[in-house]
Write an enzyme that holds these catalytic residues in place. Structure first.
Site, PDB file in Angstrom:
ATOM      1  N   TRP A 182      48.645  33.403  21.507  1.00  0.00           N
ATOM      2  CA  TRP A 182      47.303  34.004  21.491  1.00  0.00           C
ATOM      3  C   TRP A 182      46.247  32.972  21.841  1.00  0.00           C
ATOM      4  CZ3 TRP A 182      48.094  38.650  22.306  1.00  0.00           C
ATOM      5  CH2 TRP A 182      49.066  39.393  21.616  1.00  0.00           C
TER       6      TRP A 182
ATOM      7  N   ASP B  46      39.982  32.674  15.878  1.00  0.00           N
ATOM      8  CA  ASP B  46      40.663  33.975  15.888  1.00  0.00           C
ATOM      9  C   ASP B  46      41.438  34.091  14.579  1.00  0.00           C
ATOM     10  OD1 ASP B  46      42.417  36.099  16.195  1.00  0.00           O
ATOM     11  OD2 ASP B  46      43.260  35.427  18.110  1.00  0.00           O
TER      12      ASP B  46
ATOM     13  N   LYS C  21      46.000  44.007  12.241  1.00  0.00           N
ATOM     14  CA  LYS C  21      47.010  43.212  11.559  1.00  0.00           C
ATOM     15  C   LYS C  21      46.855  43.355  10.049  1.00  0.00           C
ATOM     16  CE  LYS C  21      48.334  41.889  15.553  1.00  0.00           C
ATOM     17  NZ  LYS C  21      47.910  40.748  16.347  1.00  0.00           N
TER      18      LYS C  21
HETATM   19  C1  LIG Z   1      47.627  40.511  17.727  1.00  0.00           C
HETATM   20  C2  LIG Z   1      46.787  39.347  17.981  1.00  0.00           C
HETATM   21  C3  LIG Z   1      45.913  39.302  19.077  1.00  0.00           C
HETATM   22  C4  LIG Z   1      45.788  40.418  20.079  1.00  0.00           C
HETATM   23  O1  LIG Z   1      45.133  41.516  19.532  1.00  0.00           O
HETATM   24  P1  LIG Z   1      44.718  42.787  20.397  1.00  0.00           P
HETATM   25  O2  LIG Z   1      43.871  43.564  19.455  1.00  0.00           O
HETATM   26  O3  LIG Z   1      45.972  43.466  20.814  1.00  0.00           O
HETATM   27  O4  LIG Z   1      43.934  42.329  21.567  1.00  0.00           O
HETATM   28  C5  LIG Z   1      45.136  38.166  19.217  1.00  0.00           C
HETATM   29  N1  LIG Z   1      45.202  37.143  18.351  1.00  0.00           N
HETATM   30  C6  LIG Z   1      46.046  37.158  17.304  1.00  0.00           C
HETATM   31  C7  LIG Z   1      46.086  35.991  16.365  1.00  0.00           C
HETATM   32  C8  LIG Z   1      46.859  38.264  17.082  1.00  0.00           C
HETATM   33  O5  LIG Z   1      47.691  38.268  16.031  1.00  0.00           O
END
Ligand SMILES: *Cc1c(COP(=O)(O)O)cnc(C)c1O
Length: 359
Positions: A101, A171, A195
């Site tokens: 990511w 993030d 998540k």
């Molecule tokens: C799942 C995830 C993403 C991607 O998320 P989307 O909503 O599908 O764009 C980005 N960063 C992390 C840390 C993730 O776990």
């Protein structure tokens, strides 16, 4: 009806209480005679849902007054672009690459400016967090970017990087609301909500006031300007109303559980049950350097691909689902987010012990 123990990395398990409440309100939300899905986003009823969700999040995370909360569509991926478009004033940013990511965000940023990879753990399949105490931060960097909890690899920053005064952008998709955070240490915190908070399709962005400006890169789509959403209180266009409603319910549930201190204690207890077993097992082992372990995503392997596959299959038949690891790590991964009860983790460990005896 029978519910499984769902160890999916995302979209992921939600608190049963929240799902039941949403079901009860599906046809008639509190006397309105309609579902929240059918409601105008400009109605007073929805505005209350939105404002309450925002306030509850501010309470939970103790967000200082000089930060704004934005509910934006497009998940985390849209933010990979929105962040450079809004924050790259010098068109320079430093990225720490701790997994897929972070790497994707880094690649996206390269479209808009000079993105530098100043540290990486790719040499060992991202199984650790690099030492970030004295990194070669670029003097003109607009921000330093991290992915704080690496969903796929199961690592977590337990100490934030020394950014040498630069803005920290993080993030937190897979560790959102899993423990208390000091928001003031960041310029921007964001995450996709699917998540650890709610349904897929939305990101929450927590951004310091002074970073919200008209001064974005040329051709930045209107929708992607933070100022547009901040000025409109996340109602610039039709937001993901149902997702906001569900997130709001999860915020209330978290408050009822005792807030983020209580969640941290519960999450650490759950993770310890699994890690303690992994450390003592002769069949299974964790894949991450111990001091960098995540308490949300726990990858593990037997070391034998066929045995891994057998485990995943038998676990599923026993009601422990979505345990297959990411294709780049192999093996298994148990995501044990806020809504996964301690009993779920204990039951999984019992099942693993039984599997170990039989194999
Ligand atoms: C799942 C995830 C993403 C991607 O998320 P989307 O909503 O599908 O764009 C980005 N960063 C992390 C840390 C993730 O776990």
């Amino acid at each position: 009806m029978s519910r499984v123990y769902n160890f999916s990395a995302g979209p992921a398990v939600l608190p049963e209480e929240v799902l039941k409440e949403a079901a009860d309100e599906m046809l008639d939300y509190r006397g309105t005679g309609m579902s929240v899905m059918e409601m105008s986003h400009r109605s007073k009823v929805f505005e209350d849902i939105l404002n309450e969700a925002e306030q509850d999040l501010k309470d939970l995370m103790q967000i200082p007054d000089n930060y704004k909360v934005l509910f934006m569509q497009g998940g985390a991926h849209l933010q990979f672009a929105a962040i450079p478009m809004n924050l790259m004033k010098n068109r320079v940013a430093d990225y720490i690459i701790t997994g897929q990511w972070a790497k994707k965000a880094f690649k996206e940023a390269q479209i808009y400016g000079k993105a530098n990879a100043i540290a990486s753990s790719e040499d060992q399949t991202f199984s650790y967090i690099p030492d970030c105490s004295d990194l070669p931060i670029s003097p003109d960097a607009d921000y330093v970017y991290i992915c704080e909890n690496n969903t796929i690899y199961g690592t977590k920053y337990h100490t934030l990087p020394n950014t040498k005064g630069k803005i920290l952008v993080s993030d937190v998709s897979s560790c959102f609301l899993s423990e208390p955070v000091d928001v003031s240490k960041y310029g921007l915190i964001y995450g996709g909500v699917q998540k650890n908070i709610g349904p897929a399709g939305m990101a929450i962005v927590i951004i310091r006031d002074d970073l919200i400006t008209e001064d974005t890169l040329p051709y930045t789509p209107t929708y992607m300007k933070y100022k547009i959403h901040a000025d409109a209180n996340s109602l610039y266009n039709t937001p993901n109303t149902y997702c906001i409603y569900m997130c709001g319910k999860v915020f209330k549930w978290l408050k009822k559980q005792g807030g983020l201190e209580a969640m941290k204690a519960r999450n650490e207890e759950k993770a310890a049950v699994l890690y303690d077993y992994l450390d003592s097992s002769r069949l299974f082992r964790g894949t991450v350097r111990k001091e960098d372990r995540s308490i949300m995503n726990v990858p593990f392997v037997t070391g034998d691909k066929e045995l891994d596959a057998k485990f995943v299959k038998e676990a599923e038949a026993a009601g422990f689902v979505n345990l297959k690891g990411h294709r780049t790590v192999g093996g298994m991964r148990a995501s044990i987010y806020n809504a996964m009860p301690l009993e779920g983790v204990k039951a999984l460990v019992e099942f693993m012990k039984k599997f170990e005896e039989e194999n």
